[in-house]
Design an enzyme around this catalytic site. Structure first.
Site, PDB file in Angstrom:
ATOM      1  N   CYS A 140       0.360   3.129   3.577  1.00  0.00           N
ATOM      2  CA  CYS A 140       0.804   2.628   4.886  1.00  0.00           C
ATOM      3  C   CYS A 140       1.833   1.510   4.805  1.00  0.00           C
ATOM      4  O   CYS A 140       2.255   0.987   5.819  1.00  0.00           O
ATOM      5  CB  CYS A 140      -0.394   2.187   5.718  1.00  0.00           C
ATOM      6  SG  CYS A 140      -1.178   0.682   5.091  1.00  0.00           S
TER       7      CYS A 140
ATOM      8  N   CYS B 160      -5.195   0.662   6.362  1.00  0.00           N
ATOM      9  CA  CYS B 160      -5.527   2.097   6.348  1.00  0.00           C
ATOM     10  C   CYS B 160      -6.833   2.415   5.632  1.00  0.00           C
ATOM     11  O   CYS B 160      -7.285   3.556   5.645  1.00  0.00           O
ATOM     12  CB  CYS B 160      -4.384   2.905   5.739  1.00  0.00           C
ATOM     13  SG  CYS B 160      -4.205   2.711   3.951  1.00  0.00           S
TER      14      CYS B 160
ATOM     15  N   CYS C  28      -7.142  -1.441   1.373  1.00  0.00           N
ATOM     16  CA  CYS C  28      -6.082  -1.878   2.276  1.00  0.00           C
ATOM     17  C   CYS C  28      -6.737  -2.122   3.636  1.00  0.00           C
ATOM     18  O   CYS C  28      -7.450  -1.253   4.147  1.00  0.00           O
ATOM     19  CB  CYS C  28      -4.999  -0.808   2.379  1.00  0.00           C
ATOM     20  SG  CYS C  28      -3.778  -1.160   3.650  1.00  0.00           S
TER      21      CYS C  28
ATOM     22  N   CYS D  66       0.846  -1.192   0.000  1.00  0.00           N
ATOM     23  CA  CYS D  66       0.000   0.000   0.000  1.00  0.00           C
ATOM     24  C   CYS D  66       0.884   1.247   0.000  1.00  0.00           C
ATOM     25  O   CYS D  66       1.785   1.378   0.842  1.00  0.00           O
ATOM     26  CB  CYS D  66      -0.903  -0.020   1.229  1.00  0.00           C
ATOM     27  SG  CYS D  66      -1.937   1.455   1.380  1.00  0.00           S
TER      28      CYS D  66
ATOM     29  N   CYS E 140      -8.016  -5.999 -10.105  1.00  0.00           N
ATOM     30  CA  CYS E 140      -7.659  -4.889 -10.996  1.00  0.00           C
ATOM     31  C   CYS E 140      -7.335  -3.687 -10.102  1.00  0.00           C
ATOM     32  O   CYS E 140      -8.231  -3.057  -9.547  1.00  0.00           O
ATOM     33  CB  CYS E 140      -8.837  -4.608 -11.917  1.00  0.00           C
ATOM     34  SG  CYS E 140      -8.491  -3.412 -13.203  1.00  0.00           S
TER      35      CYS E 140
END
Length: 157
Positions: free
Chosen positions: A74, A122, A119, A71, A143
Protein backbone atom coordinates in the site's frame (compact mmCIF):
# COMPACT_ATOMS: atom_id res chain seq x y z
CA UNK A 1 -28.18 -34.56 30.38
CA UNK A 2 -28.32 -31.25 32.31
CA UNK A 3 -24.63 -31.62 33.05
CA UNK A 4 -23.78 -32.00 29.33
CA UNK A 5 -25.90 -28.98 28.39
CA UNK A 6 -24.27 -26.93 31.17
CA UNK A 7 -20.80 -27.89 29.94
CA UNK A 8 -21.72 -26.95 26.35
CA UNK A 9 -23.07 -23.57 27.43
CA UNK A 10 -20.00 -22.86 29.57
CA UNK A 11 -17.63 -23.84 26.77
CA UNK A 12 -19.42 -21.44 24.42
CA UNK A 13 -19.24 -18.62 26.94
CA UNK A 14 -15.55 -19.13 27.69
CA UNK A 15 -14.29 -20.19 24.26
CA UNK A 16 -11.25 -18.57 22.64
CA UNK A 17 -13.44 -16.77 20.11
CA UNK A 18 -14.21 -13.68 22.14
CA UNK A 19 -14.91 -10.27 20.66
CA UNK A 20 -11.50 -9.13 21.91
CA UNK A 21 -9.87 -11.53 19.45
CA UNK A 22 -11.64 -10.40 16.30
CA UNK A 23 -9.40 -9.52 13.36
CA UNK A 24 -8.27 -5.92 13.20
CA UNK A 25 -9.83 -3.88 10.39
CA UNK A 26 -7.36 -1.85 8.34
CA UNK A 27 -8.03 1.28 6.23
CA UNK A 28 -6.93 -0.49 3.02
CA UNK A 29 -8.67 -3.81 2.44
CA UNK A 30 -8.81 -5.95 -0.68
CA UNK A 31 -9.97 -9.42 -1.56
CA UNK A 32 -7.49 -12.27 -1.74
CA UNK A 33 -7.80 -12.18 -5.54
CA UNK A 34 -7.14 -8.42 -5.68
CA UNK A 35 -3.99 -8.83 -3.58
CA UNK A 36 -2.84 -11.73 -5.79
CA UNK A 37 -3.24 -9.57 -8.88
CA UNK A 38 -1.27 -6.69 -7.34
CA UNK A 39 1.58 -8.53 -5.60
CA UNK A 40 4.24 -10.94 -6.78
CA UNK A 41 3.96 -14.53 -5.55
CA UNK A 42 6.61 -13.94 -2.88
CA UNK A 43 5.09 -10.62 -1.79
CA UNK A 44 1.67 -12.26 -1.48
CA UNK A 45 3.08 -15.16 0.57
CA UNK A 46 4.90 -12.78 2.93
CA UNK A 47 2.42 -9.90 3.21
CA UNK A 48 -0.90 -11.74 3.07
CA UNK A 49 -0.02 -15.22 4.42
CA UNK A 50 2.64 -14.26 7.00
CA UNK A 51 5.36 -16.15 5.16
CA UNK A 52 9.09 -15.57 5.46
CA UNK A 53 11.56 -15.09 2.63
CA UNK A 54 14.87 -16.97 2.70
CA UNK A 55 17.57 -15.27 4.76
CA UNK A 56 20.06 -13.23 2.70
CA UNK A 57 17.80 -13.38 -0.38
CA UNK A 58 16.54 -9.77 -0.41
CA UNK A 59 18.49 -7.14 -2.34
CA UNK A 60 17.28 -4.64 0.30
CA UNK A 61 19.27 -6.42 3.01
CA UNK A 62 22.54 -4.64 2.16
CA UNK A 63 21.27 -1.18 1.17
CA UNK A 64 22.54 1.45 3.61
CA UNK A 65 21.70 4.82 2.14
CA UNK A 66 19.19 7.54 2.98
CA UNK A 67 15.64 6.80 2.01
CA UNK A 68 12.32 5.40 3.08
CA UNK A 69 11.20 1.77 3.23
CA UNK A 70 7.48 1.57 2.46
CA UNK A 71 4.91 -1.22 2.41
CA UNK A 72 5.02 -3.09 -0.90
CA UNK A 73 1.24 -3.54 -0.75
CA UNK A 74 0.00 0.00 0.00
CA UNK A 75 3.09 2.25 -0.08
CA UNK A 76 2.78 3.40 3.55
CA UNK A 77 6.19 4.63 4.85
CA UNK A 78 7.30 2.14 7.51
CA UNK A 79 11.02 2.58 8.22
CA UNK A 80 13.62 5.30 7.69
CA UNK A 81 16.92 4.26 6.10
CA UNK A 82 18.73 6.18 8.86
CA UNK A 83 17.41 3.59 11.33
CA UNK A 84 18.67 0.56 9.37
CA UNK A 85 21.59 -1.53 10.63
CA UNK A 86 23.37 -4.77 9.74
CA UNK A 87 22.09 -7.33 12.24
CA UNK A 88 23.76 -10.26 10.48
CA UNK A 89 20.39 -12.05 10.49
CA UNK A 90 19.95 -12.03 6.71
CA UNK A 91 16.90 -9.75 6.72
CA UNK A 92 16.66 -5.96 6.58
CA UNK A 93 16.81 -4.74 10.18
CA UNK A 94 15.83 -1.44 11.75
CA UNK A 95 16.06 -0.18 15.32
CA UNK A 96 12.73 1.68 15.13
CA UNK A 97 9.63 2.03 12.99
CA UNK A 98 7.91 5.16 11.75
CA UNK A 99 5.49 5.69 14.65
CA UNK A 100 1.85 5.04 13.85
CA UNK A 101 2.54 3.23 10.59
CA UNK A 102 3.37 -0.18 12.05
CA UNK A 103 1.04 -2.22 14.25
CA UNK A 104 1.98 -5.10 16.51
CA UNK A 105 0.45 -8.38 17.62
CA UNK A 106 1.65 -11.60 19.21
CA UNK A 107 1.99 -14.82 17.26
CA UNK A 108 2.74 -18.33 18.49
CA UNK A 109 3.45 -19.85 15.06
CA UNK A 110 6.72 -21.46 16.14
CA UNK A 111 5.49 -22.51 19.59
CA UNK A 112 6.67 -19.41 21.44
CA UNK A 113 5.40 -15.86 21.71
CA UNK A 114 6.88 -13.40 19.20
CA UNK A 115 5.93 -9.80 18.49
CA UNK A 116 4.71 -9.70 14.91
CA UNK A 117 4.70 -6.49 12.89
CA UNK A 118 2.06 -5.43 10.36
CA UNK A 119 1.53 -2.43 8.14
CA UNK A 120 -0.99 -0.31 10.06
CA UNK A 121 -2.67 0.70 6.79
CA UNK A 122 -3.25 -2.62 5.01
CA UNK A 123 -2.39 -5.22 7.66
CA UNK A 124 0.40 -6.76 5.59
CA UNK A 125 2.78 -9.00 7.55
CA UNK A 126 6.23 -7.42 7.75
CA UNK A 127 8.23 -9.57 10.16
CA UNK A 128 8.96 -9.56 13.89
CA UNK A 129 10.60 -7.30 16.46
CA UNK A 130 13.13 -8.58 18.99
CA UNK A 131 14.95 -7.08 21.98
CA UNK A 132 18.47 -7.78 20.67
CA UNK A 133 19.04 -4.62 18.63
CA UNK A 134 21.64 -1.88 19.09
CA UNK A 135 21.90 -0.92 22.76
CA UNK A 136 23.04 2.60 21.92
CA UNK A 137 19.69 3.38 20.32
CA UNK A 138 16.45 1.51 21.07
CA UNK A 139 17.67 -2.02 21.78
CA UNK A 140 15.11 -3.24 19.24
CA UNK A 141 15.68 -5.27 16.06
CA UNK A 142 12.81 -5.01 13.63
CA UNK A 143 13.58 -8.04 11.46
CA UNK A 144 11.64 -7.36 8.25
CA UNK A 145 11.09 -9.35 5.07
CA UNK A 146 12.53 -7.42 2.14
CA UNK A 147 9.65 -8.70 -0.03
CA UNK A 148 7.29 -6.64 2.16
CA UNK A 149 9.18 -3.42 1.41
CA UNK A 150 9.83 -0.92 -1.36
CA UNK A 151 12.89 1.30 -0.96
CA UNK A 152 12.76 4.89 -2.19
CA UNK A 153 16.15 6.62 -1.95
CA UNK A 154 16.28 10.22 -0.77
CA UNK A 155 16.85 12.45 -3.81
CA UNK A 156 20.25 14.16 -3.94
CA UNK A 157 19.95 17.82 -3.06
Amino acid sequence: MKKIISICILSLLFSCQTTAQKKEVFPVTKTKQEWKMQLSELQFRVLREAGTERAFSSPLNKIYKPGIYSCAACNTPLFDGADKFDSGSGWPSFDKEIKGNVSFSVDYNIGMARTEEHCATCGGHLGHVFNDGPRKTTGKRHCINGAALIFTPTPNE
